[in-house]
Design an enzyme around this catalytic site. Structure first.
Site, PDB file in Angstrom:
ATOM      1  N   ILE A 148     -31.243   1.906   1.994  1.00 24.63           N
ATOM      2  CA  ILE A 148     -32.370   2.767   2.356  1.00 24.63           C
ATOM      3  C   ILE A 148     -33.671   2.056   1.980  1.00 24.63           C
ATOM      4  O   ILE A 148     -33.697   1.213   1.084  1.00 24.63           O
ATOM      5  CB  ILE A 148     -32.270   4.126   1.632  1.00 24.63           C
ATOM      6  CG1 ILE A 148     -33.270   5.131   2.222  1.00 24.63           C
ATOM      7  CG2 ILE A 148     -32.480   3.965   0.129  1.00 24.63           C
ATOM      8  CD1 ILE A 148     -33.061   6.550   1.724  1.00 24.63           C
ATOM      9  N   GLY A 150     -37.920   0.782   3.489  1.00 30.82           N
ATOM     10  CA  GLY A 150     -38.700   0.329   4.624  1.00 30.82           C
ATOM     11  C   GLY A 150     -38.037  -0.809   5.374  1.00 30.82           C
ATOM     12  O   GLY A 150     -37.945  -0.802   6.607  1.00 30.82           O
ATOM     13  N   MET A 151     -37.559  -1.814   4.629  1.00 33.92           N
ATOM     14  CA  MET A 151     -36.967  -2.994   5.268  1.00 33.92           C
ATOM     15  C   MET A 151     -35.674  -2.663   6.017  1.00 33.92           C
ATOM     16  O   MET A 151     -35.517  -3.048   7.183  1.00 33.92           O
ATOM     17  CB  MET A 151     -36.745  -4.100   4.231  1.00 33.92           C
ATOM     18  CG  MET A 151     -36.357  -5.447   4.822  1.00 33.92           C
ATOM     19  SD  MET A 151     -34.606  -5.572   5.239  1.00 33.92           S
ATOM     20  CE  MET A 151     -33.877  -5.400   3.620  1.00 33.92           C
ATOM     21  N   GLU A 172     -22.074   2.086   2.591  1.00 34.11           N
ATOM     22  CA  GLU A 172     -22.073   3.092   1.521  1.00 34.11           C
ATOM     23  C   GLU A 172     -22.886   4.313   1.940  1.00 34.11           C
ATOM     24  O   GLU A 172     -22.448   5.447   1.816  1.00 34.11           O
ATOM     25  CB  GLU A 172     -22.655   2.442   0.269  1.00 34.11           C
ATOM     26  CG  GLU A 172     -22.999   3.359  -0.860  1.00 34.11           C
ATOM     27  CD  GLU A 172     -23.758   2.604  -1.947  1.00 34.11           C
ATOM     28  OE1 GLU A 172     -24.828   3.091  -2.346  1.00 34.11           O
ATOM     29  OE2 GLU A 172     -23.291   1.535  -2.383  1.00 34.11           O
ATOM     30  N   VAL A 247     -35.182  -5.548  -7.424  1.00 36.47           N
ATOM     31  CA  VAL A 247     -36.458  -5.374  -8.120  1.00 36.47           C
ATOM     32  C   VAL A 247     -37.072  -6.731  -8.431  1.00 36.47           C
ATOM     33  O   VAL A 247     -38.247  -6.975  -8.193  1.00 36.47           O
ATOM     34  CB  VAL A 247     -36.258  -4.567  -9.424  1.00 36.47           C
ATOM     35  CG1 VAL A 247     -37.572  -4.474 -10.212  1.00 36.47           C
ATOM     36  CG2 VAL A 247     -35.726  -3.176  -9.108  1.00 36.47           C
TER      37      VAL A 247
END
Length: 345
Positions: A148, A150-151, A172, A247
């Site tokens: 999930i 933006g990319m 998943e 991250v």
């Protein structure tokens, strides 16, 4: 709020959980997602399980809806089972372990809350650049896993508008970007080695469009996470493409996807499962994606690629497991590279 009456633990943090964690009122349980049902069956006691379900069908079964990761395993261990019956929950066909019979249930509560809406995240400028390096790596018949954000949303749109054929879905998380790919005719599942013609997933978060798509759809199959995220199952699907975010990363190739230093911000999720499974798929590839920098609220810019991870940062994916790394500047394969070659690349 003060954790006086019971302790709130969670397998994966949301924004609310992060705030509670900062207050000392929520704790994280480390896991590999594909192993979660086994944690309940082997190690955990459950006094009371409360689970949302669809209304009972004519055979006496309640459907767990768009989330079966460990639902059946939890119920197997629970001393008391309470079902929260809600007509707004989509009936998601299995697969397996997607339902529970009334004979196993202690109490029923009737509710009518609406399904949580998770609209697509608006992509950043870099979110639109990163998929451009990945799409050329996808071939007809590839099996796709998308997360999930933006990319991944951009990736789904690009694939939907491409001329790729006979793609499969084994993911998943089922999102609206997958729905777009299916509705555009890119996904048939015809070349999958297992679960042919089925869109396979273990949970869904999306908009009402996503939930309407899933409801009573025989083209979809929801399975527990020990099947969907099992690396040995994933490896059976040829040309598997796993796309995940992180991250930060260090020059050794270690990937942190769940904490900011010692502050837990999400969880391991399925990144490790799909990174391992995709690499062992015939023709498979795993991609860890990240914007090279991030900007703090005060305007200061920091690199996400660091000599070493931030002190206290959790290593989500071992450096030796990492295959492709993608930023807005390009793509690189780290497999087979020495430590200095990794840093240079």
């Amino acid at each position: 709020p003060d954790a006086k009456h019971f302790i709130y633990n969670n397998w994966h943090f949301s924004g609310i959980d992060r705030k509670l964690h900062d207050q000392g009122a929520c704790w994280y349980l480390p896991m590999l997602f594909n192993e979660l049902p086994s944690y309940y069956r082997r190690f955990l006691d459950v006094d009371v399980a409360i689970l949302p379900v669809t209304p009972m069908d004519e055979k006496g079964y309640f459907n767990f809806g768009p989330q079966v990761s460990a639902s059946k395993a939890i119920c197997e261990k629970a001393k008391i089972i309470i079902l929260e019956v809600n007509p707004h929950i989509p009936r998601c066909l299995g697969g397996r372990e997607e339902s529970i019979h009334i004979s196993e249930v202690d109490y029923v509560v009737e509710t009518e809350w609406r399904m949580p809406q998770v609209p697509p995240v608006p992509p950043s400028e870099n979110d639109t650049k990163i998929p451009g390096f990945i799409v050329p790596e996808i071939v007809d018949g590839s099996c796709i896993q998308l997360g999930i954000g933006g990319m991944p949303n951009v990736m789904g749109k690009i694939i939907a508008q491409s001329d790729l054929k006979d793609l499969g879905i084994h993911t998943e998380m089922m999102t609206e970007s997958v729905v777009e790919m299916v509705e555009a005719g890119r996904v048939t599942g015809a070349r999958k080695q297992i679960d042919r013609f089925k869109v396979v997933y273990t949970f869904s978060m999306g908009t009402q469009k996503t939930y309407d798509f899933l409801h009573n759809n025989p083209g979809c199959a929801i399975y527990p996470v020990d099947y969907v995220n099992n690396p040995f199952v994933i490896a059976q699907l040829d040309n598997f493409i796993a796309i995940n975010n992180c991250v930060e990363m260090d020059l050794f190739g270690q990937v942190c996807s769940e904490s900011s230093g010692t502050r837990n911000i999400s969880g391991t999720g399925g990144q490790v499962d799909f990174t391992l499974g995709a690499y062992h798929s015939k023709g498979g590839k795993s991609f860890i994606c990240l914007e090279s920098t991030y900007q703090k609220k005060n305007g200061e810019i920091f690199s996400r690629i660091k000599p070493t991870l931030t002190q206290g940062a959790i290593v989500t994916t071992h450096r030796a497991m990492v295959n492709y790394v993608v930023t807005e500047y390009g793509i690189v394969n780290l497999k087979g590279k020495s430590t200095w070659e990794r840093a240079e690349a």
